[in-house]
Design a protein around this motif. Structure first.
Motif, PDB file in Angstrom:
ATOM      1  N   MET A   1       0.901  -1.589  -0.296  1.00  0.00           N
ATOM      2  CA  MET A   1       0.226  -0.311   0.160  1.00  0.00           C
ATOM      3  C   MET A   1       0.559   1.576   0.235  1.00  0.00           C
ATOM      4  SD  MET A   1      -2.977   1.061   2.675  1.00  0.00           S
ATOM      5  CE  MET A   1      -3.788  -0.369   2.535  1.00  0.00           C
ATOM      6  N   PRO A   2       0.754   2.147  -0.575  1.00  0.00           N
ATOM      7  CA  PRO A   2       1.265   3.366  -1.351  1.00  0.00           C
ATOM      8  C   PRO A   2       1.705   3.900   0.095  1.00  0.00           C
ATOM      9  CG  PRO A   2       0.187   3.810  -2.603  1.00  0.00           C
ATOM     10  CD  PRO A   2      -0.494   2.301  -1.741  1.00  0.00           C
ATOM     11  N   PRO A   3       2.221   4.494   0.607  1.00  0.00           N
ATOM     12  CA  PRO A   3       2.426   5.344   2.084  1.00  0.00           C
ATOM     13  C   PRO A   3       1.174   6.219   1.684  1.00  0.00           C
ATOM     14  CG  PRO A   3       4.198   5.946   0.982  1.00  0.00           C
ATOM     15  CD  PRO A   3       4.171   5.200  -0.134  1.00  0.00           C
ATOM     16  N   GLU A   4       0.504   7.110   1.288  1.00  0.00           N
ATOM     17  CA  GLU A   4      -0.052   8.333   0.985  1.00  0.00           C
ATOM     18  C   GLU A   4      -1.050   7.892   1.649  1.00  0.00           C
ATOM     19  OE1 GLU A   4       3.345   9.334  -1.534  1.00  0.00           O
ATOM     20  OE2 GLU A   4       2.175   7.369  -1.934  1.00  0.00           O
ATOM     21  N   VAL A   5      -1.292   6.520   1.174  1.00  0.00           N
ATOM     22  CA  VAL A   5      -2.607   5.530   1.887  1.00  0.00           C
ATOM     23  C   VAL A   5      -2.703   5.946   3.178  1.00  0.00           C
ATOM     24  CG1 VAL A   5      -4.223   4.109   1.243  1.00  0.00           C
ATOM     25  CG2 VAL A   5      -3.273   5.393  -1.012  1.00  0.00           C
ATOM     26  N   LEU A   6      -1.695   5.276   3.592  1.00  0.00           N
ATOM     27  CA  LEU A   6      -1.562   4.407   4.506  1.00  0.00           C
ATOM     28  C   LEU A   6      -1.531   6.221   5.291  1.00  0.00           C
ATOM     29  CD1 LEU A   6       1.288   2.228   4.618  1.00  0.00           C
ATOM     30  CD2 LEU A   6      -0.853   2.257   5.136  1.00  0.00           C
ATOM     31  N   LEU A   7      -0.717   7.052   5.366  1.00  0.00           N
ATOM     32  CA  LEU A   7      -1.188   8.424   6.077  1.00  0.00           C
ATOM     33  C   LEU A   7      -2.650   8.774   6.687  1.00  0.00           C
ATOM     34  CD1 LEU A   7       2.617  10.015   4.917  1.00  0.00           C
ATOM     35  CD2 LEU A   7       1.758   9.412   7.407  1.00  0.00           C
ATOM     36  N   LYS A   8      -3.247   8.827   5.081  1.00  0.00           N
ATOM     37  CA  LYS A   8      -4.624   8.735   5.092  1.00  0.00           C
ATOM     38  C   LYS A   8      -5.023   8.430   6.332  1.00  0.00           C
ATOM     39  CE  LYS A   8      -7.952  11.315   3.344  1.00  0.00           C
ATOM     40  NZ  LYS A   8      -8.009  12.352   4.411  1.00  0.00           N
ATOM     41  N   ILE A   9      -5.157   6.975   6.344  1.00  0.00           N
ATOM     42  CA  ILE A   9      -5.535   6.268   6.553  1.00  0.00           C
ATOM     43  C   ILE A   9      -5.472   6.693   8.748  1.00  0.00           C
ATOM     44  CG2 ILE A   9      -5.694   3.630   7.779  1.00  0.00           C
ATOM     45  CD1 ILE A   9      -5.623   2.488   5.041  1.00  0.00           C
ATOM     46  N   LYS A  26       9.604  -0.879  11.602  1.00  0.00           N
ATOM     47  CA  LYS A  26       9.951  -0.009  11.480  1.00  0.00           C
ATOM     48  C   LYS A  26       9.944   1.234  10.410  1.00  0.00           C
ATOM     49  CE  LYS A  26      14.715  -1.056  12.307  1.00  0.00           C
ATOM     50  NZ  LYS A  26      15.984  -1.351  11.554  1.00  0.00           N
ATOM     51  N   ARG A  27       8.960   0.709   9.468  1.00  0.00           N
ATOM     52  CA  ARG A  27       8.159   1.086   8.547  1.00  0.00           C
ATOM     53  C   ARG A  27       6.732   2.941   8.919  1.00  0.00           C
ATOM     54  NH1 ARG A  27       3.767  -0.881   3.591  1.00  0.00           N
ATOM     55  NH2 ARG A  27       4.059   1.518   2.950  1.00  0.00           N
ATOM     56  N   PHE A  28       6.549   1.408  10.478  1.00  0.00           N
ATOM     57  CA  PHE A  28       4.908   2.105  10.987  1.00  0.00           C
ATOM     58  C   PHE A  28       5.526   3.372  11.861  1.00  0.00           C
ATOM     59  CE2 PHE A  28       2.614  -1.394   9.049  1.00  0.00           C
ATOM     60  CZ  PHE A  28       0.700  -0.790   8.768  1.00  0.00           C
ATOM     61  N   GLN A  29       7.453   2.965  12.052  1.00  0.00           N
ATOM     62  CA  GLN A  29       7.474   3.947  12.609  1.00  0.00           C
ATOM     63  C   GLN A  29       7.763   5.247  12.393  1.00  0.00           C
ATOM     64  OE1 GLN A  29      11.299   3.213  14.795  1.00  0.00           O
ATOM     65  NE2 GLN A  29      11.301   4.140  16.508  1.00  0.00           N
ATOM     66  N   GLU A  30       7.927   5.379  10.838  1.00  0.00           N
ATOM     67  CA  GLU A  30       8.429   6.259  10.071  1.00  0.00           C
ATOM     68  C   GLU A  30       7.064   7.012   9.781  1.00  0.00           C
ATOM     69  OE1 GLU A  30      10.847   8.920   8.187  1.00  0.00           O
ATOM     70  OE2 GLU A  30      11.517   6.985   9.511  1.00  0.00           O
ATOM     71  N   LEU A  31       6.272   6.188   9.865  1.00  0.00           N
ATOM     72  CA  LEU A  31       4.822   6.436   9.407  1.00  0.00           C
ATOM     73  C   LEU A  31       4.138   7.513  10.362  1.00  0.00           C
ATOM     74  CD1 LEU A  31       3.348   4.145   7.090  1.00  0.00           C
ATOM     75  CD2 LEU A  31       3.962   6.271   6.262  1.00  0.00           C
ATOM     76  N   ALA A  32       4.242   7.016  11.323  1.00  0.00           N
ATOM     77  CA  ALA A  32       4.010   7.293  12.707  1.00  0.00           C
ATOM     78  C   ALA A  32       4.739   8.000  13.242  1.00  0.00           C
ATOM     79  CB  ALA A  32       3.720   6.496  13.610  1.00  0.00           C
ATOM     80  N   SER A  33       5.349   8.606  13.332  1.00  0.00           N
ATOM     81  CA  SER A  33       6.568   9.904  13.247  1.00  0.00           C
ATOM     82  C   SER A  33       6.172  10.963  12.550  1.00  0.00           C
ATOM     83  CB  SER A  33       7.924   9.360  12.964  1.00  0.00           C
ATOM     84  OG  SER A  33       8.185   8.778  14.628  1.00  0.00           O
ATOM     85  N   ASN A  34       5.315  11.007  11.272  1.00  0.00           N
ATOM     86  CA  ASN A  34       4.681  12.285  10.485  1.00  0.00           C
ATOM     87  C   ASN A  34       4.430  12.841  11.263  1.00  0.00           C
ATOM     88  OD1 ASN A  34       2.892  13.574   8.137  1.00  0.00           O
ATOM     89  ND2 ASN A  34       4.375  13.048   7.490  1.00  0.00           N
ATOM     90  N   ASN A  35       4.910  14.338  11.044  1.00  0.00           N
ATOM     91  CA  ASN A  35       4.664  16.099  11.725  1.00  0.00           C
ATOM     92  C   ASN A  35       3.478  16.141  11.444  1.00  0.00           C
ATOM     93  OD1 ASN A  35       7.117  16.884  14.053  1.00  0.00           O
ATOM     94  ND2 ASN A  35       8.355  17.088  12.020  1.00  0.00           N
TER      95      ASN A  35
END
Length: 427
Positions: A1-9, A26-35
Motif C-alpha cells: 500500500m502506498p505511504p500516502e494512503v497509509l498516512l491518510k488512514i 520500522k516502516r510504521f514507526q517512520e509513518l507514525a512519526s510524521n509531523n
C-alpha cells in the motif's frame, strides 16, 4: 500500500492509537512519526482547551512546508507536554507553606494530580535491565512511602544497582506498559558497594536498609527479594521527580541564610523540628518543636547538639499511637515487622527554610540502662539514625499503665561544617 494512503488512514487515529502504531515495525514507526499528523492532533488539543489565541499563534503563517521542517517528533513532544500539564503550573501551588511542617502545603495534591509515579530500574551484574512501577503508596504528612510487592525480582546477589526514577506518563488511550513519559533520576544505589544494614526481621523476611531511603525485604530462605520500600521526603520531591533526566538528578541552587555580623551565636539558635513516625498504613506519632538552640560550649566532636526533649520536661513528652510496627506484603503473603517503622525529620533554620530533611526506616533496640525512673514504669528503648547531614537519638519509654510508648528523650546533631557553610560562620 502506498505511504500516502497509509498516512491518510493514520490521520483518522487518536494520539494513543497513533503512538502504538509506531511500535509495530520500522516502516510504521517512520509513518507514525510524521509531523503533519501530530501537528493536526496538537492543534485539535489546543482547540479543546479553548485557547484560540494560542492556536492562532501556532497556525499563522504555518504552511505544510514549515510544519515538516520542524525536527522529527517536535509536534508530538508539544502535544505530550500539553497533555501531561508539563507547563509547570504546579510551581504556584507549592508556594503556600504549611506552618506546622515548614513544607509546601499541597505537595501531596500536586503529586496526585499530575500524576507522578515512581519506578525502580534493576541492573544485574550481566548488564540486563528491568523496570518495575510501584504497586503501593502511602502519603504521610511530610513523606511518601512507595512499595513494590507484586514483582518477580532477580536474586539480590545478582543485582549490581537499583535506580529510582520519578515518572510522569502521558495520559494516552494505550496500554500503560507502552505509554510514553518523562523519567527523572532520584537516586542510584550500587549493591556491590552497599551490603545494607539489617533493621528488623521475622520468621519470613529480613529488612535491609541500603541507602537513600531504599529498604529491601529479603526472604530468610532462599535469599531472594520479597519486596522493596522507598521513603521519600516531601522537600523538593515534586521538582526531583520531574525536572531531572533519566540519567542525571535534579540539583537546585543551594539555599544560604542571609549574613548576620551582629549576633555572636548566629546559626546556633532559632531551629525548628518537625518529626513524624508512620508505617505503610497509618501515622504513629507527630510533633513540632520551636526555638531549639545550642551554645558554643556545647559543640562537641564536630556536631551542634540540639536538645529537643528531655526526661525532666515531661510536658514535652510525645505519646506514640498504637504499636511501632511496619506491615509488609507480597503478591501471596502479608506480615508485620515489630519494633520498626518509617520516620521523617524536618529541621528548619531560623528563617524557616529546610536545613536537614531525612526520611527512612528506623528500629528500636531495648535499653540495658539500670536507672530508676519515678515517672514511668516499663522498659526503655532507643532509636538512632544518622546520615552525612545529621544524627538523631530518641529514647522511648513503655508505660505499662497506659499500654503505649512515650518519646521521653530526643537529641538532634548537626555537623558544624554544614552550619558554617549555611550561615557563613567559623565555629
Amino acid at each position: 500500500m502506498p505511504p500516502e494512503v497509509l498516512l491518510k488512514i493514520l490521520s483518522w487515529l487518536d494520539a494513543g492509537s497513533l503512538f502504538c502504531v509506531g511500535l509495530v515495525n520500522k516502516r510504521f514507526q517512520e509513518l507514525a512519526s510524521n509531523n503533519a499528523l501530530w501537528y493536526q492532533l496538537y492543534t485539535c488539543q489546543q482547540a479543546k482547551n479553548k485557547r484560540p489565541t494560542l492556536v492562532g499563534g501556532v497556525t499563522d503563517g504555518m504552511g505544510m512546508t514549515h510544519i515538516e521542517e520542524k525536527p522529527k517528533g517536535y509536534w508530538r513532544r508539544l502535544l505530550f507536554k500539553d497533555l501531561t500539564g508539563h507547563s509547570e503550573k504546579w510551581r504556584k501551588k507549592l508556594k503556600a507553606i504549611n506552618y506546622y511542617t515548614g513544607l509546601p502545603n499541597q505537595s501531596e495534591q500536586v503529586l496526585r494530580t499530575l500524576p507522578v509515579a515512581w519506578e525502580i530500574k534493576v541492573t544485574e551484574a550481566t548488564g540486563r535491565e528491568s523496570s518495575f512501577e510501584q504497586t503501593g503508596i502511602y502519603y504521610a504528612d511530610t513523606s511518601v512511602t512507595v512499595s513494590w510487592s507484586a514483582v518477580r525480582w532477580p536474586r539480590i546477589d545478582r543485582i549490581a544497582s537499583l535506580q529510582l526514577h520519578g515518572v510522569m506518563r502521558v495520559p494516552l488511550t494505550c496500554p500503560r506498559t507502552y505509554r510514553p513519559g518523562w523519567r527523572s533520576l532520584l537516586s542510584t544505589v550500587a549493591l556491590n558497594k552497599c551490603a545494607g544494614q539489617v533493621y528488623a526481621s521475622d520468621r519470613l523476611v529480613e529488612l535491609l536498609f541500603l541507602d537513600q531511603g531504599v529498604t529491601v525485604g529479603v526472604w530468610q530462605e532462599p535469599r531472594e527479594i520479597a519486596f522493596i520500600m522507598v521513603n521519600l521526603h516531601y522537600h523538593r520531591l515534586v521538582e526531583r521527580s520531574l525536572l531531572g533526566s533519566s540519567t542525571a538528578q535534579y540539583h537546585p541552587d543551594e539555599d544560604k541564610a542571609p549574613s548576620d555580623d551582629v549576633d555572636p551565636e548566629y546559626g546556633l539558635h532559632g531551629y525548628t523540628l518537625h518529626i513524624e513516625m508512620h508505617n505503610t498504613v497509618k501515622k504513629i506519632a507527630s510533633a513540632r518543636f520551636d526555638q531549639l538552640f545550642c551554645r558554643k560550649d556545647q559543640i562537641v566532636n564536630g556536631y551542634v547538639q540540639l536538645s529537643v526533649i528531655s526526661r525532666g520536661s515531661r510536658w514535652k513528652h510525645v505519646p506514640v499511637s498504637g504499636s511501632i510496627s511496619l506491615p509488609w506484603m507480597t503478591e501471596a503473603l502479608r506480615g508485620r515487622l515489630e519494633g520498626c517503622c518509617m520516620m521523617a525529620l524536618t529541621v528548619l533554620d531560623e528563617i524557616q527554610t529546610p536545613f536537614w530533611c531525612f526520611s527512612g526506616p528506623v528500629s528500636m533496640t531495648e535499653s540495658n540502662q539500670t536507672d530508676v525512673s519515678y515517672d514511668y514504669r516499663g522498659k526503655s528503648y532507643f532509636i538512632q539514625r544518622w546520615d552525612s547531614e545529621g544524627k538523631v537519638e530518641i529514647e522511648l519509654q513503655w508505660v505499662e499503665e497506659e499500654k503505649q510508648y512515650f518519646m521521653v528523650n530526643l537529641l538532634i546533631f548537626l555537623p558544624v561544617s554544614k552550619v558554617n557553610k549555611h550561615f557563613g560562620r567559623d565555629y
